[in-house]
Design an enzyme around this catalytic site. Structure first.
Site, PDB file in Angstrom:
ATOM      1  N   LYS A   9       0.840  -1.200   0.000  1.00 59.81           N
ATOM      2  CA  LYS A   9       0.000   0.000   0.000  1.00 59.81           C
ATOM      3  C   LYS A   9       0.881   1.258   0.000  1.00 59.81           C
ATOM      4  O   LYS A   9       2.106   1.169   0.190  1.00 59.81           O
ATOM      5  CB  LYS A   9      -0.917  -0.044   1.236  1.00 59.81           C
ATOM      6  N   TYR A  49     -12.380  -2.496  -3.165  1.00 58.20           N
ATOM      7  CA  TYR A  49     -12.869  -2.552  -1.786  1.00 58.20           C
ATOM      8  C   TYR A  49     -14.404  -2.508  -1.725  1.00 58.20           C
ATOM      9  O   TYR A  49     -14.965  -2.112  -0.704  1.00 58.20           O
ATOM     10  CB  TYR A  49     -12.274  -1.399  -0.978  1.00 58.20           C
ATOM     11  N   ASN A 112      -2.033  -0.181   7.065  1.00 61.30           N
ATOM     12  CA  ASN A 112      -1.431  -1.435   7.526  1.00 61.30           C
ATOM     13  C   ASN A 112      -0.547  -2.093   6.464  1.00 61.30           C
ATOM     14  O   ASN A 112      -0.422  -3.309   6.386  1.00 61.30           O
ATOM     15  CB  ASN A 112      -2.519  -2.389   8.056  1.00 61.30           C
ATOM     16  N   HIS A 115      -1.827  -5.437   1.383  1.00 59.56           N
ATOM     17  CA  HIS A 115      -3.098  -6.115   1.147  1.00 59.56           C
ATOM     18  C   HIS A 115      -2.833  -7.540   0.678  1.00 59.56           C
ATOM     19  O   HIS A 115      -1.894  -7.776  -0.081  1.00 59.56           O
ATOM     20  CB  HIS A 115      -3.895  -5.391   0.054  1.00 59.56           C
ATOM     21  N   GLU A 126      -9.594  -9.989  -7.899  1.00 62.27           N
ATOM     22  CA  GLU A 126      -8.636  -8.882  -7.744  1.00 62.27           C
ATOM     23  C   GLU A 126      -7.536  -8.943  -8.806  1.00 62.27           C
ATOM     24  O   GLU A 126      -7.113  -7.912  -9.327  1.00 62.27           O
ATOM     25  CB  GLU A 126      -8.064  -8.910  -6.318  1.00 62.27           C
TER      26      GLU A 126
HETATM   27  P1  DAT Z   1      -7.751  -7.106   5.318  1.00 60.05           P
HETATM   28  O1  DAT Z   1      -6.973  -6.008   4.617  1.00 60.05           O
HETATM   29  O2  DAT Z   1      -6.950  -7.740   6.420  1.00 60.05           O
HETATM   30  O3  DAT Z   1      -8.359  -8.098   4.359  1.00 60.05           O
HETATM   31  P2  DAT Z   1     -10.431  -5.985   5.599  1.00 60.05           P
HETATM   32  O4  DAT Z   1     -10.726  -6.561   4.250  1.00 60.05           O
HETATM   33  O5  DAT Z   1     -11.363  -6.284   6.706  1.00 60.05           O
HETATM   34  O6  DAT Z   1      -8.950  -6.374   6.085  1.00 60.05           O
HETATM   35  O7  DAT Z   1     -10.344  -4.404   5.473  1.00 60.05           O
HETATM   36  C1  DAT Z   1      -9.717  -3.805   4.353  1.00 60.05           C
HETATM   37  C2  DAT Z   1      -8.885  -2.649   4.821  1.00 60.05           C
HETATM   38  O8  DAT Z   1      -9.725  -1.647   5.378  1.00 60.05           O
HETATM   39  C3  DAT Z   1      -7.887  -2.988   5.936  1.00 60.05           C
HETATM   40  O9  DAT Z   1      -6.687  -3.550   5.433  1.00 60.05           O
HETATM   41  C4  DAT Z   1      -7.685  -1.657   6.563  1.00 60.05           C
HETATM   42  C5  DAT Z   1      -9.034  -0.983   6.444  1.00 60.05           C
HETATM   43  N1  DAT Z   1      -9.811  -1.129   7.680  1.00 60.05           N
HETATM   44  C6  DAT Z   1     -10.364  -2.275   8.159  1.00 60.05           C
HETATM   45  N2  DAT Z   1     -11.006  -2.052   9.309  1.00 60.05           N
HETATM   46  C7  DAT Z   1     -10.851  -0.729   9.573  1.00 60.05           C
HETATM   47  C8  DAT Z   1     -11.268   0.144  10.624  1.00 60.05           C
HETATM   48  N3  DAT Z   1     -11.998  -0.313  11.655  1.00 60.05           N
HETATM   49  N4  DAT Z   1     -10.900   1.444  10.554  1.00 60.05           N
HETATM   50  C9  DAT Z   1     -10.175   1.925   9.526  1.00 60.05           C
HETATM   51  N5  DAT Z   1      -9.742   1.168   8.494  1.00 60.05           N
HETATM   52  C10 DAT Z   1     -10.071  -0.141   8.523  1.00 60.05           C
HETATM   53 MG    MG Z   2      -9.858  -7.902   2.981  1.00 54.36          MG
END
Ligand code: DAT
Ligand code: MG
Length: 133
Positions: A9, A49, A112, A115, A126
């Site tokens: 990212k 997303y 974080n 991805h 994707e």
């Molecule tokens: P992952 O990236 O582990 O698959 P996800 O699909 O649940 O996680 O969420 C996608 C991204 O969205 C994640 O990498 C960071 C962001 N995200 C997730 N939960 C969040 C939150 N509570 N507040 C802010 N950003 C968040």
């Molecule tokens: Mg995810």
């Protein structure tokens, strides 16, 4: 061999750890199938997303992922989706174990570092979005 979609990212690119992340996947035994630097257009970010469209952080998430260049990759290997997620660590870096990418390089859930696709179906979707069918 299974494929998965992985992306460094904008925060990971800015931090200068593309090489470190690529190296971890190589050392684990994955094979790099495709990779490119790109800046994600808003429309692609919203599609990528799409499952999070109704979440309160969706706007912030799209803004963040389009804020600078990313490094998009396709990695191949046995159980690539599951094994890549294990290298990456839990979504919230506060819960990600040391030794995982997020555990070692991130503090904040909103930025974080990396991805990884969450299922083989997501991976195919994707990969098609970022690299064409
Ligand atoms: P992952 O990236 O582990 O698959 P996800 O699909 O649940 O996680 O969420 C996608 C991204 O969205 C994640 O990498 C960071 C962001 N995200 C997730 N939960 C969040 C939150 N509570 N507040 C802010 N950003 C968040
Ligand atoms: Mg995810």
């Amino acid at each position: 061999m299974e494929q998965t979609f992985v992306m460094v990212k904008p925060d990971g690119v800015a931090k200068g750890i593309i090489g470190e992340i690529v190296s971890r996947f190589e050392k684990k035994g994955f094979t790099l199938a495709q990779g490119k630097v790109m800046t994600i257009p808003t429309e692609l970010a919203e599609r990528h997303y799409g499952e999070h469209r109704e979440r309160p952080f969706f706007g912030e998430l799209v803004e963040f992922i389009t804020s600078g260049p990313v490094f998009a990759m396709v990695w191949e290997g046995a159980d690539a989706v599951k094994n890549a997620r294990a290298l990456i660590g839990k979504t919230n870096p506060s819960e990600a174990a040391p030794g995982t990418i997020r555990g070692d390089y991130a503090l904040d859930v909103a930025s974080n570092i990396v991805h990884g696709s969450d299922s083989p179906e997501s991976a195919q979707r994707e990969i098609a979005l970022f690299f064409g069918a």
